[in-house]
Write an enzyme that holds these catalytic residues in place. Structure first.
Site, short mmCIF file in Angstrom:
data_model
loop_
_atom_site.label_atom_id
_atom_site.label_comp_id
_atom_site.label_asym_id
_atom_site.label_seq_id
_atom_site.Cartn_x
_atom_site.Cartn_y
_atom_site.Cartn_z
N TYR A 42 -6.14 9.59 -0.12
CA TYR A 42 -6.09 7.72 0.91
C TYR A 42 -4.89 8.11 1.80
CZ TYR A 42 -5.83 3.03 0.32
OH TYR A 42 -5.41 1.75 0.78
N LEU A 89 3.58 -1.75 0.32
CA LEU A 89 5.30 -1.21 1.34
C LEU A 89 4.97 0.00 2.23
CD1 LEU A 89 6.55 -0.37 -1.86
CD2 LEU A 89 7.63 -2.06 -0.33
N LYS A 120 9.48 3.94 -8.43
CA LYS A 120 7.83 3.19 -7.87
C LYS A 120 7.13 3.91 -9.14
CE LYS A 120 4.51 2.83 -3.75
NZ LYS A 120 3.44 3.02 -5.41
P1 NAD Z 1 1.51 1.42 -2.76
O1 NAD Z 1 1.10 0.92 -4.40
O2 NAD Z 1 1.83 2.65 -2.10
O3 NAD Z 1 3.27 0.11 -2.42
C1 NAD Z 1 3.34 -1.29 -3.05
C2 NAD Z 1 3.07 -1.72 -4.07
O4 NAD Z 1 4.12 -0.64 -4.95
C3 NAD Z 1 3.54 -2.62 -4.79
O5 NAD Z 1 2.62 -3.78 -4.19
C4 NAD Z 1 3.95 -3.14 -5.93
O6 NAD Z 1 3.66 -3.33 -7.06
C5 NAD Z 1 4.20 -1.37 -6.29
N1 NAD Z 1 5.25 -1.32 -6.37
C6 NAD Z 1 5.11 -0.35 -7.85
N2 NAD Z 1 7.40 0.02 -8.34
C7 NAD Z 1 7.50 -1.28 -7.65
C8 NAD Z 1 9.28 -0.85 -7.32
N3 NAD Z 1 9.73 -0.36 -8.04
N4 NAD Z 1 9.31 -1.44 -6.17
C9 NAD Z 1 8.68 -2.31 -5.73
N5 NAD Z 1 6.79 -2.15 -5.54
C10 NAD Z 1 6.86 -1.08 -6.59
O7 NAD Z 1 0.48 0.26 -1.50
P2 NAD Z 1 -0.36 -0.30 -1.92
O8 NAD Z 1 -1.02 -1.15 -1.30
O9 NAD Z 1 0.02 -1.11 -3.48
O10 NAD Z 1 -1.10 0.36 -2.44
C11 NAD Z 1 -1.78 1.82 -1.84
C12 NAD Z 1 -1.64 3.24 -2.38
O11 NAD Z 1 -2.67 2.91 -3.70
C13 NAD Z 1 -1.61 3.99 -1.92
O12 NAD Z 1 -0.53 5.31 -1.19
C14 NAD Z 1 -2.37 5.02 -3.28
O13 NAD Z 1 -1.78 5.44 -3.64
C15 NAD Z 1 -3.07 3.92 -4.43
N6 NAD Z 1 -5.25 3.77 -3.39
C16 NAD Z 1 -5.61 5.01 -3.78
C17 NAD Z 1 -6.44 4.36 -3.97
C18 NAD Z 1 -8.39 6.55 -4.50
O14 NAD Z 1 -8.89 5.72 -3.93
N7 NAD Z 1 -6.74 6.80 -4.58
C19 NAD Z 1 -7.93 3.82 -2.68
C20 NAD Z 1 -6.48 2.24 -2.52
C21 NAD Z 1 -5.01 2.67 -3.09
#
Ligand code: NAD
Length: 344
Positions: A42, A89, A120
């Site tokens: 992804y 992020l 994270k």
């Molecule tokens: P992200 O998960 O990369 O980052 C943002 C999120 O990190 C924040 O909204 C928060 O909830 C979280 N987070 C966790 N610990 C934190 C901390 N200490 N401080 C601040 N925030 C923290 O971005 P996203 O937009 O939520 O999702 C994208 C990610 O989700 C992708 O990189 C992937 O890993 C996953 N994803 C996977 C699929 C799939 O099909 N496998 C689909 C969509 C998303």
């Protein structure tokens, strides 16, 4: 020229295809708690789209996945408007990319800030709204503006106070954090699901999201017990605040300290450091230790600690400029290849 026009047309088609695929994966992930591909795959698609939009800025629409917080609001849940926006992020995938990000920040503000390093947590983002110290709503991130109301379920998650301890609670504060499924509890939930003939969760992140985003209406006694089982195993850790016009302290790390005295669950693994090299050390340390933590981690989040500097740096439509997620390289998954011979 003819060839640049053709190049642009090809880029536009490729960008539209990528965006469509990413939206499909987001719908599965955020609405149905399913991963159709690995997180690394992804992230790779997102990086491809970002690169295309960098080379051909004309193809980047306002609604491109690179400019929005992924996720939506399923019809199953009542929409909740967050008092303050929730963000995603931006990512870096190597120490060199992290250093580049930090240098840009340091050039922008003219000094080396204190960096707050955190794990994270691989769970789902939660917004808790407290009014005068009382929990009045819990919502998922959704599209960042509107989330899904999961207040009924959050009361079953241990460690989230319905009423804050101590004194000095503001009229309104939004507490943001991650709800996660502890790794050591995951097998037990899947065993319980299998017993009732329910589909097993592929990983703890999907288990967290799937456990929290459920409705009790219409469930048999068995299924209701399963739902409560999932909810009671969930945990949360706080990683930010939303609406809170005048926090009485100057840094995010001090805010965590204050939230901790109110009884909110804060992580023992965060650390404030004074240099980029110290951040790199934190990243390396937890890269080696990631399996000794109670929850899955998919990286490290690095934040500028001082709230006034955060405000000065601001945010894009998708992510704050004062924070970055360093993503660890995907781990080698041990798969057993089974040769299946189909008789004819
Ligand atoms: P992200 O998960 O990369 O980052 C943002 C999120 O990190 C924040 O909204 C928060 O909830 C979280 N987070 C966790 N610990 C934190 C901390 N200490 N401080 C601040 N925030 C923290 O971005 P996203 O937009 O939520 O999702 C994208 C990610 O989700 C992708 O990189 C992937 O890993 C996953 N994803 C996977 C699929 C799939 O099909 N496998 C689909 C969509 C998303």
């Amino acid at each position: 020229t003819e060839s640049t026009r053709a190049g642009l047309a090809a880029a536009a088609t490729a960008a539209a295809d990528l965006a469509e695929r990413i939206r499909e994966l987001q719908a599965a992930y955020y609405e149905r708690d399913e991963s159709l591909v690995s997180d690394a795959e992804y992230d790779g698609l997102m990086q491809q789209l970002e690169a295309l939009e960098r080379d051909f800025p004309e193809v980047a629409g306002q609604d491109s996945p690179t400019r929005r917080v992924g996720g939506g609001v399923s019809d199953l849940f009542t929409p909740v408007l967050h008092a303050e926006r929730m963000y995603s992020l931006d990512n870096v995938f190597s120490l060199d990319e992290f250093r580049e990000w930090a240098h840009k920040i340091e050039r922008g503000i003219g000094l080396t800030p204190q960096y707050l390093c955190e794990l994270k947590i691989d769970g789902l983002a939660m917004n808790l709204r407290y009014e005068n110290g009382v929990l009045v709503s819990a919502a998922t991130r959704g599209d960042g503006v509107t989330g899904e109301d999961v207040t009924m379920n959050i009361h079953y998650v241990s460690g989230i106070p319905s009423r804050l301890m101590g004194v000095g609670h503001p009229p309104l504060v939004e507490v943001r954090g991650e709800v996660f499924f502890p790794v050591r509890e995951f097998a037990a939930l899947n065993a319980h699901r299998a017993e009732l003939g329910e589909k097993m969760f592929a990983n703890p992140r999907n288990a967290a999201s799937g456990s929290l985003r459920q409705k009790s209406e219409g469930k048999s006694a068995d299924k209701l017990a399963l739902m409560r089982d999932g909810l009671s195993r969930l945990r949360m850790l706080v990683h930010g605040i939303g609406a809170w016009p005048t926090p009485p302290v100057a840094t995010q790390s001090e805010i965590y300290g204050l939230l901790g005295t109110w009884g909110l669950p804060i992580s023992g693994n965060s650390k404030v450091v004074g240099s980029v090299e110290d951040v790199a050390e934190f990243i390396e340390h937890f890269g080696a230790e990631r399996h000794s933590v109670e929850h899955e981690i998919d990286g490290i989040v690095i934040k500028v600690d001082t709230v006034a500097v955060q405000a000065e740096l601001g945010s894009t439509s998708r992510a704050p400029r004062w924070a970055i997620a360093y993503k660890y390289p995907p781990e080698q998954v041990n798969t057993t290849l089974i040769d299946i011979h189909v008789g004819i």
